[in-house]
Scaffold this active site. Structure first.
Site, PDB file in Angstrom:
ATOM      1  N   ASP A 144       0.856  -1.182   0.000  1.00  0.00           N
ATOM      2  CA  ASP A 144       0.000   0.000   0.000  1.00  0.00           C
ATOM      3  C   ASP A 144       0.890   1.229   0.000  1.00  0.00           C
ATOM      4  O   ASP A 144       1.935   1.243   0.653  1.00  0.00           O
ATOM      5  CB  ASP A 144      -0.906   0.019   1.235  1.00  0.00           C
ATOM      6  CG  ASP A 144      -1.984  -1.054   1.197  1.00  0.00           C
ATOM      7  OD1 ASP A 144      -2.387  -1.459   0.094  1.00  0.00           O
ATOM      8  OD2 ASP A 144      -2.429  -1.467   2.281  1.00  0.00           O
ATOM      9  N   ASP A 162      -7.121  -1.832  -4.139  1.00  0.00           N
ATOM     10  CA  ASP A 162      -8.112  -1.447  -3.130  1.00  0.00           C
ATOM     11  C   ASP A 162      -9.131  -0.476  -3.728  1.00  0.00           C
ATOM     12  O   ASP A 162     -10.329  -0.560  -3.435  1.00  0.00           O
ATOM     13  CB  ASP A 162      -7.428  -0.789  -1.927  1.00  0.00           C
ATOM     14  CG  ASP A 162      -6.466  -1.712  -1.211  1.00  0.00           C
ATOM     15  OD1 ASP A 162      -6.641  -2.947  -1.279  1.00  0.00           O
ATOM     16  OD2 ASP A 162      -5.524  -1.192  -0.577  1.00  0.00           O
TER      17      ASP A 162
END
Length: 187
Positions: A144, A162
């Site tokens: 991330d 995501d």
């Protein structure tokens, strides 16, 4: 609906899934190897890995953050759990299995889909889920790096996969509420 239209929807949807996976993995490679790698290594004689070498390397860059805008940073976070860092147990296999079961359910749904407003978001969710599974298989965690913040509060870091999942789910909800006329109204 004609079989030809449904075939077109299926082909396009599965092509989109591949495209979403490629976008996700390419964005992770670009950020990790082209943005963060030079800052962490600091030695220009050690070049960043090419995409194919990166795919096979289990090396995980440490935490690093680069300010891009006053409200946005690129910040390296290795998420071993699910969304928002929940269930950080270090063992990726339960999450891989759950994600792949969800992918199978959504893929079956996609093969039965007759509308673009349903097929495209299903493709986004499937592509995003597979993109994150690839990370778990590759790094035992999800990469991330998108970090939005305001006045010291940071939204949990996330990635393109995501985003595909979140936007796809919202689109599916909107589809079911406003565009799915196949269900009967309960009186």
């Amino acid at each position: 609906m004609t079989g030809n239209k449904q075939t077109k929807i299926r082909f396009t949807s599965f092509s989109l899934i591949i495209g979403f996976i490629i976008l996700d993995q390419t964005s992770k490679w670009l950020i990790l190897e082209r943005v963060f790698h030079p800052k962490i290594i600091g030695d220009t004689s050690i070049p960043p890995l090419g995409f194919w070498d990166w795919i096979t390397s289990p090396f995980r860059l440490p935490h690093i953050s680069t300010e891009i805008l006053p409200f946005f940073n690129l910040t390296m976070v290795w998420n071993q759990g699910i969304s928002f860092g929940l269930f950080q147990n270090g063992n990726p296999w339960p999450l891989i299995i759950i994600a792949m079961l969800i992918v199978i359910v959504f893929a079956v749904w996609l093969t039965r889909s007759k509308k673009w407003t349903e097929a495209i978001p299903l493709s986004m969710v499937i592509g995003g889920a597979i993109g994150n599974v690839i990370d778990r298989l590759h790094f035992k965690a999800v990469a991330d790096f998108l970090d939005f913040h305001i006045n010291g509060w940071h939204y949990p870091a996330f990635n393109l996969a995501d985003s595909f999942i979140s936007v796809g789910i919202v689109m599916l909800v909107v589809h079911s509420l406003f565009f799915d006329r196949d269900h009967k109204e309960v009186e």
